[in-house]
Write an enzyme that holds these catalytic residues in place. Sequence first.
Site, PDB file in Angstrom:
ATOM      1  N   GLU A 104      14.247 -13.038  10.415  1.00 38.58           N
ATOM      2  CA  GLU A 104      13.464 -12.056  11.310  1.00 38.58           C
ATOM      3  C   GLU A 104      12.059 -12.369  11.064  1.00 38.58           C
ATOM      4  O   GLU A 104      11.578 -12.153   9.702  1.00 38.58           O
ATOM      5  CB  GLU A 104      13.854 -10.644  10.916  1.00 38.58           C
ATOM      6  CG  GLU A 104      15.379 -10.210  11.083  1.00 38.58           C
ATOM      7  CD  GLU A 104      15.646 -10.316  12.737  1.00 38.58           C
ATOM      8  OE1 GLU A 104      14.503 -10.367  13.487  1.00 38.58           O
ATOM      9  OE2 GLU A 104      16.686 -10.295  13.087  1.00 38.58           O
ATOM     10  N   CYS A 126       5.289  -6.570  12.930  1.00 35.90           N
ATOM     11  CA  CYS A 126       5.481  -7.946  13.442  1.00 35.90           C
ATOM     12  C   CYS A 126       5.763  -8.069  14.995  1.00 35.90           C
ATOM     13  O   CYS A 126       5.319  -8.886  15.392  1.00 35.90           O
ATOM     14  CB  CYS A 126       7.055  -8.486  12.692  1.00 35.90           C
ATOM     15  SG  CYS A 126       8.259  -7.042  13.035  1.00 35.90           S
TER      16      CYS A 126
HETATM   17  P1  NAD Z   1       6.082 -14.590   3.759  1.00 40.94           P
HETATM   18  O1  NAD Z   1       6.794 -15.258   4.344  1.00 40.94           O
HETATM   19  O2  NAD Z   1       4.846 -14.881   2.840  1.00 40.94           O
HETATM   20  O3  NAD Z   1       6.945 -13.599   2.475  1.00 40.94           O
HETATM   21  C1  NAD Z   1       8.186 -12.816   2.936  1.00 40.94           C
HETATM   22  C2  NAD Z   1       8.952 -12.907   1.727  1.00 40.94           C
HETATM   23  O4  NAD Z   1       9.491 -14.206   1.315  1.00 40.94           O
HETATM   24  C3  NAD Z   1       8.265 -12.324   0.369  1.00 40.94           C
HETATM   25  O5  NAD Z   1       9.250 -11.735  -0.531  1.00 40.94           O
HETATM   26  C4  NAD Z   1       8.106 -13.544  -0.445  1.00 40.94           C
HETATM   27  O6  NAD Z   1       7.704 -13.620  -1.779  1.00 40.94           O
HETATM   28  C5  NAD Z   1       9.134 -14.261  -0.113  1.00 40.94           C
HETATM   29  N1  NAD Z   1       8.798 -15.875  -0.007  1.00 40.94           N
HETATM   30  C6  NAD Z   1       7.850 -16.609   0.121  1.00 40.94           C
HETATM   31  N2  NAD Z   1       7.916 -17.951  -0.012  1.00 40.94           N
HETATM   32  C7  NAD Z   1       9.361 -18.043  -0.639  1.00 40.94           C
HETATM   33  C8  NAD Z   1      10.233 -19.097  -0.523  1.00 40.94           C
HETATM   34  N3  NAD Z   1       9.795 -20.493  -0.411  1.00 40.94           N
HETATM   35  N4  NAD Z   1      11.536 -18.916  -0.887  1.00 40.94           N
HETATM   36  C9  NAD Z   1      12.148 -17.609  -0.728  1.00 40.94           C
HETATM   37  N5  NAD Z   1      11.098 -16.495  -0.609  1.00 40.94           N
HETATM   38  C10 NAD Z   1      10.093 -16.782  -0.423  1.00 40.94           C
HETATM   39  O7  NAD Z   1       5.641 -13.328   4.566  1.00 40.94           O
HETATM   40  P2  NAD Z   1       4.463 -12.196   4.500  1.00 40.94           P
HETATM   41  O8  NAD Z   1       2.906 -12.683   4.968  1.00 40.94           O
HETATM   42  O9  NAD Z   1       4.875 -11.429   3.261  1.00 40.94           O
HETATM   43  O10 NAD Z   1       5.080 -11.204   5.817  1.00 40.94           O
HETATM   44  C11 NAD Z   1       4.494 -10.888   6.998  1.00 40.94           C
HETATM   45  C12 NAD Z   1       5.267 -11.705   7.928  1.00 40.94           C
HETATM   46  O11 NAD Z   1       6.637 -11.129   8.080  1.00 40.94           O
HETATM   47  C13 NAD Z   1       4.734 -11.672   9.273  1.00 40.94           C
HETATM   48  O12 NAD Z   1       4.697 -12.916   9.857  1.00 40.94           O
HETATM   49  C14 NAD Z   1       5.413 -10.667  10.129  1.00 40.94           C
HETATM   50  O13 NAD Z   1       5.511 -10.676  11.437  1.00 40.94           O
HETATM   51  C15 NAD Z   1       6.529 -10.960   9.223  1.00 40.94           C
HETATM   52  N6  NAD Z   1       7.882  -9.698   9.684  1.00 40.94           N
HETATM   53  C16 NAD Z   1       8.941 -10.120  10.487  1.00 40.94           C
HETATM   54  C17 NAD Z   1       9.638  -8.858  10.809  1.00 40.94           C
HETATM   55  C18 NAD Z   1      10.730  -9.072  11.818  1.00 40.94           C
HETATM   56  O14 NAD Z   1      11.613  -8.353  11.700  1.00 40.94           O
HETATM   57  N7  NAD Z   1      10.638 -10.205  12.496  1.00 40.94           N
HETATM   58  C19 NAD Z   1       9.248  -7.557  10.274  1.00 40.94           C
HETATM   59  C20 NAD Z   1       8.464  -7.596   9.165  1.00 40.94           C
HETATM   60  C21 NAD Z   1       7.423  -8.533   9.045  1.00 40.94           C
END
Ligand code: NAD
Length: 454
Positions: A228, A262
């Site tokens: 997601e 999001c």
């Molecule tokens: P991000 O991808 O930087 O981080 C999300 C999670 O992934 C965090 O827990 C982070 O520590 C982890 N992570 C980062 N790198 C990783 C790796 N290499 N391997 C495994 N885990 C890793 O995202 P963010 O900036 O924290 O969140 C915002 C984003 O999330 C926005 O793009 C938003 O649109 C999206 N979002 C999507 C939904 C949906 O349902 N589609 C819902 C909420 C947020």
Amino acid sequence: MKIKSINPSNYEIIGEVEVSSENEIKTAVKNAQKAKQDWKELGVKGRAIELRKLYKVFESNQEEYAKLGSQEMGMPITDSRYDLEDGLRYFKWYLDKANKYLSPEKTINTKEYSNTVYYEPYGVAAVIVPWNFPFSNVIWQVIPNLIAGNVVVFKNSEESILCGKKIDEYFTQAKLPKGVFQQVFGDGKVGDTLVNQNINLISFTGSTKTGQRLYQLAAKKMIKAVLELGGSAPGIVFEDADIDIVIESIDFNRYGNCGQICDGLKRLIVHESVADNLLSKLKKVVESKTVGDAADESTQIGPLVAKRQLALLEVQVKDALNKGAKIVAGGKRPPDLKGAFYQPTILTNIKSNMRVWQEEVFGPVLPVMTFTSTHQAIELANDTDYGLGGYIFTQDKKRAQTAARDLETGMVSINGSSYLNPESPFGGYKCSGIGREHGKYGLHDLTQIKVVAS
Ligand code: NAD
């Protein structure tokens, strides 16, 4: 090593959490592998009995968690309470309805033979989430996995790490069987270590960049990944739209949660003939917003989650201004506030090569373009790598249905109606993800589908 939690309303440190070691992550996955068979054998009804205990713990600690979430990531306290209420609404739906959608189904049933379809858990799910809805993000991913029979090794965002600790405490109070839910703490490196263990499913919410990385890893391991990801939802306003409804929707979907939603409405596409009227009304609403400390009951727009998010937003706006965008409202930090604040902003004179149009803008900034034909509106709406939400405003039902059909998005709202219901699928086209959350669709995405003939 420890991660510090910083309140984005004032940049004060509010706590710290020890990062999980590689050994701890490996042990958690091994414990989960040991626990998975018993959890599967409990069946949906048995698992729902266990999870009801957790529901009660969450329910009785709503105010405590709402305050912590608000303090840690900057969601205004009144919205944070809603995050709890709504998360619990989804949780309850799974308790009451999952059995219906995970029960065996007969596809053929003749005198000679039958075919029965079973929905079986994958096993150990690595569940990784971001920070923007400190409660709902956890519920949306963890609860469907558990009720579907997967055991969970969970990693919350480093930006909401104290909330993660609190979630751990609540699970301990609920006394679920050992190994069914475990948490590891840390940033992306910890997430990376987790997904490289012996897991059976990746269940991820977060950015497209991280999602693409996890999809590659899942391919190498040949396991399923439900992803997601980010969004840049268009909102199309036709000339016959009810402007009050449009403004109410933009207020919630663009400026709510300081623009960190999001599927929020991130690009406005307005018919030329109503643009001036809409923008002058919207400007008044936007400029009347109370921006301030998330803990204040009167605050409508809190800070962004962190300084780095504010810095990125400023770079995106500067790029637009350098390329000719005009500020209708906002456009800078409020001068009298110390934290990661940004004024709610409207930008016009937008071109499609601007970062505010091309990229996901995770902050309270609305870029606006105008159109003269439906064809042009749809082209602008689909002019993005993302495909999560889409918003249409018109009083012509036929036009609304045709536009909904033509949007390359997983979800469409017409005249502000909400698709955010646990019965309905949540997820995106294109770079916004793979798979769906919620409803029978989400539950089936978290299970192996087996047919048995007899
Ligand atoms: P991000 O991808 O930087 O981080 C999300 C999670 O992934 C965090 O827990 C982070 O520590 C982890 N992570 C980062 N790198 C990783 C790796 N290499 N391997 C495994 N885990 C890793 O995202 P963010 O900036 O924290 O969140 C915002 C984003 O999330 C926005 O793009 C938003 O649109 C999206 N979002 C999507 C939904 C949906 O349902 N589609 C819902 C909420 C947020």
